[in-house]
Design an enzyme around this catalytic site. Structure first.
Site, mmCIF file in Angstrom:
data_model
loop_
_atom_site.group_PDB
_atom_site.id
_atom_site.type_symbol
_atom_site.label_atom_id
_atom_site.label_comp_id
_atom_site.label_asym_id
_atom_site.label_seq_id
_atom_site.Cartn_x
_atom_site.Cartn_y
_atom_site.Cartn_z
ATOM 1 N N GLY A 177 47.824 30.774 16.887
ATOM 2 C CA GLY A 177 48.211 30.922 15.387
ATOM 3 C C GLY A 177 47.943 29.804 14.894
ATOM 4 O O GLY A 177 48.279 29.469 13.586
ATOM 5 N N ALA A 178 46.716 28.822 15.202
ATOM 6 C CA ALA A 178 46.340 27.683 14.703
ATOM 7 C C ALA A 178 47.383 26.618 14.371
ATOM 8 O O ALA A 178 47.423 26.036 13.329
ATOM 9 C CB ALA A 178 45.598 27.993 13.394
ATOM 10 N N GLN A 218 48.235 31.060 24.939
ATOM 11 C CA GLN A 218 46.968 31.482 24.096
ATOM 12 C C GLN A 218 46.478 30.658 22.785
ATOM 13 O O GLN A 218 47.394 30.421 22.062
ATOM 14 C CB GLN A 218 47.108 33.056 23.711
ATOM 15 C CG GLN A 218 45.971 33.595 23.299
ATOM 16 C CD GLN A 218 45.533 33.619 21.736
ATOM 17 O OE1 GLN A 218 46.693 33.531 20.910
ATOM 18 N NE2 GLN A 218 44.566 34.032 21.112
ATOM 19 N N SER A 219 45.384 29.966 23.045
ATOM 20 C CA SER A 219 44.726 29.356 21.657
ATOM 21 C C SER A 219 45.671 28.058 21.249
ATOM 22 O O SER A 219 45.751 27.380 22.446
ATOM 23 C CB SER A 219 44.780 30.333 20.588
ATOM 24 O OG SER A 219 44.178 29.637 19.394
ATOM 25 N N ASP A 232 33.564 32.894 21.704
ATOM 26 C CA ASP A 232 34.799 32.281 20.922
ATOM 27 C C ASP A 232 34.157 31.446 19.875
ATOM 28 O O ASP A 232 33.744 30.453 20.011
ATOM 29 C CB ASP A 232 35.753 31.588 21.783
ATOM 30 C CG ASP A 232 36.930 31.357 21.337
ATOM 31 O OD1 ASP A 232 36.976 31.328 19.959
ATOM 32 O OD2 ASP A 232 38.005 31.513 21.775
ATOM 33 N N HIS A 260 37.460 35.241 20.289
ATOM 34 C CA HIS A 260 38.810 34.748 20.264
ATOM 35 C C HIS A 260 39.963 35.500 20.448
ATOM 36 O O HIS A 260 40.789 35.347 20.974
ATOM 37 C CB HIS A 260 38.906 33.406 19.171
ATOM 38 C CG HIS A 260 40.230 32.525 19.433
ATOM 39 N ND1 HIS A 260 40.138 31.505 20.276
ATOM 40 C CD2 HIS A 260 41.038 32.566 18.750
ATOM 41 C CE1 HIS A 260 41.231 31.010 20.184
ATOM 42 N NE2 HIS A 260 41.914 31.473 19.129
#
Length: 418
Positions: A157-158, A227-228, A335, A367
């Site tokens: 979620g950045a 994740q991310s 991505d 992504h």
């Protein structure tokens, strides 16, 4: 740049206060030849006070909490907007995100219904006393028998829009396969800095390791998945705990304590491990660098190196590999949010440090494909299959029914801003 010694001192003060003031509890745990369960009890000594936080609220109290949290979220959103600004590149990405969500809405609505009605989902279990220290537990029907494998999922979620419910699709898939899943929530910016997020992730992991057995989980079969942005936080937490176990000294990102030998493996999904490279990449795409600079700051100074898993893996303490579980890094080759080089560079660094590490490159995957489109579009769910393969030790090939028309899934992929 803030020195690593100074940053480590900040963390050491917080961790030493919970183990007696001199850090001896962790040193005893990390250097002892006793069993893993003995090390677990040492690492979790500071978590005992969290056992009875889930106190039911009256309807009036629940409404009051909802109103207060809504007001708080509105204020945080306005503050975040002030950092984002109104650059045209960013606005284009917002419009694309709205279209993306609209195309996938049929699948999202089904997942919302499942999330709020399924008896398998235990929502907002409290794992700590800080804001947003909550998690969702996905518990299979046969959990009463016990000894089920466990996955701890840290969503992306950045660092700004992460939420535990983003892991609902993965939680449902793995739960249906007989795996207990804990999806961690954590403070996002501007409610917290990267160090606050790391504290939340460590607290959540420690809680799951200590408590999951009462839900039917096997504490000796626990996998950590990030994740991310959640990949960055989970991997940095793991590297920090392993460094502490190897040296007996507190390091940045290692509080509260848990022992890395409690994990059977780590799976990173499109992880943001190279923060310096990511900052320049995101700036070109419209997420301006001043925002990431602020999130990744310590005492007002940008601290990309101290918070980057890639930097930690390239500068390991001796014997780090002895405390690291096997690592699998998954990344889509198309991505646009996090370059695939992030996983390749980290895997090379871990391998050089003696850690068992591998990369699974997925052609034409974006992504979000692994977490959303694959699961909604039906057929094989590559992410859940890969995690299950790590758990079972054999190849897994699923075939799920579609939750969203394939045409809409393809259209969503065309406008996907990620």
């Amino acid at each position: 740049m803030l020195s690593s010694a100074r940053a480590a001192t900040l963390v050491f003060r917080s961790s030493s206060s919970s183990d007696g003031g001199d850090g001896s509890s962790y040193q005893t745990a990390s250097r002892s030849n006793a069993s893993r369960r003995h090390r677990r009890s040492k690492s979790w000594a500071s978590m005992d006070s969290l056992a009875d936080l889930n106190i039911p609220l009256s309807p009036g109290q629940a409404l009051e909490r909802l109103l207060l949290e809504s007001w708080m979220v509105a204020g945080l959103a306005l503050k975040l907007w002030s950092y984002l600004g109104l650059g045209w590149k960013w606005l284009v990405q917002v419009y694309r995100l709205v279209l993306y969500a609209m195309f996938l809405l049929p699948g999202f609505l089904q997942m919302i219904y499942y999330y709020y009605t399924s008896p398998s989902v235990k929502r907002s279990v409290i794992y700590g006393r800080k804001p947003r220290q909550r998690l969702d537990l996905y518990v299979p029907k046969n959990a009463e028998a016990g000894e089920l494998p466990v996955v701890i999922f840290v969503t992306g979620g950045a660092w700004t829009i992460g939420y535990k419910a983003w892991g609902a699709l993965l939680g449902r898939r793995l739960c249906e396969a007989g795996v207990i899943v804990a999806c961690l929530d954590y403070r996002n910016f501007p409610q917290g800095s990267a160090l606050d997020m790391l504290e939340d992730v460590n607290t959540g992991i420690a809680w799951v390791l200590r408590k999951v057995q009462r839900y039917g989980g096997n504490p000796d079969q626990v996998w950590l998945v990030g994740q991310s942005a959640g990949g960055q936080l989970a991997m940095l937490a793991l590297l920090s705990q392993a460094a502490q176990a190897a040296t007996g000294q507190a390091v940045l990102g290692g509080a509260p304590l848990w022992h890395p030998s409690c994990l059977s493996g780590f799976v990173g999904v499109s992880g943001a491990y190279d923060l310096e490279g990511l900052a320049a990449h995101l700036h070109r795409r419209g997420l301006y660098k001043n925002l990431l600079d602020t999130i990744m700051s310590i005492d007002g100074q940008v601290a990309y190196e101290l918070l980057s898993p890639l930097h930690a893996a390239r500068n390991p303490p001796p014997n780090l590999a002895a405390f690291m579980p096997p690592v699998l890094l998954m990344h889509g080759t198309t991505d646009k949010s996090v370059p695939v080089a992030s996983s390749l560079l980290l895997s090379d660094a871990l391998t050089a440090a003696g850690v068992e590490s591998s990369v699974q490159l997925l052609p034409a995957k974006t992504h979000t494909d692994l977490l959303l489109e694959d699961a909604l579009g039906g057929g094989r769910d590559v992410l859940s299959d890969s995690i299950l393969a790590c758990i079972t030790g054999r190849e897994e090939v699923s075939d799920h029914p579609s939750m969203c028309p394939k045409l809409l899934v393809r259209l969503a992929g065309c406008v996907c801003p990620f």
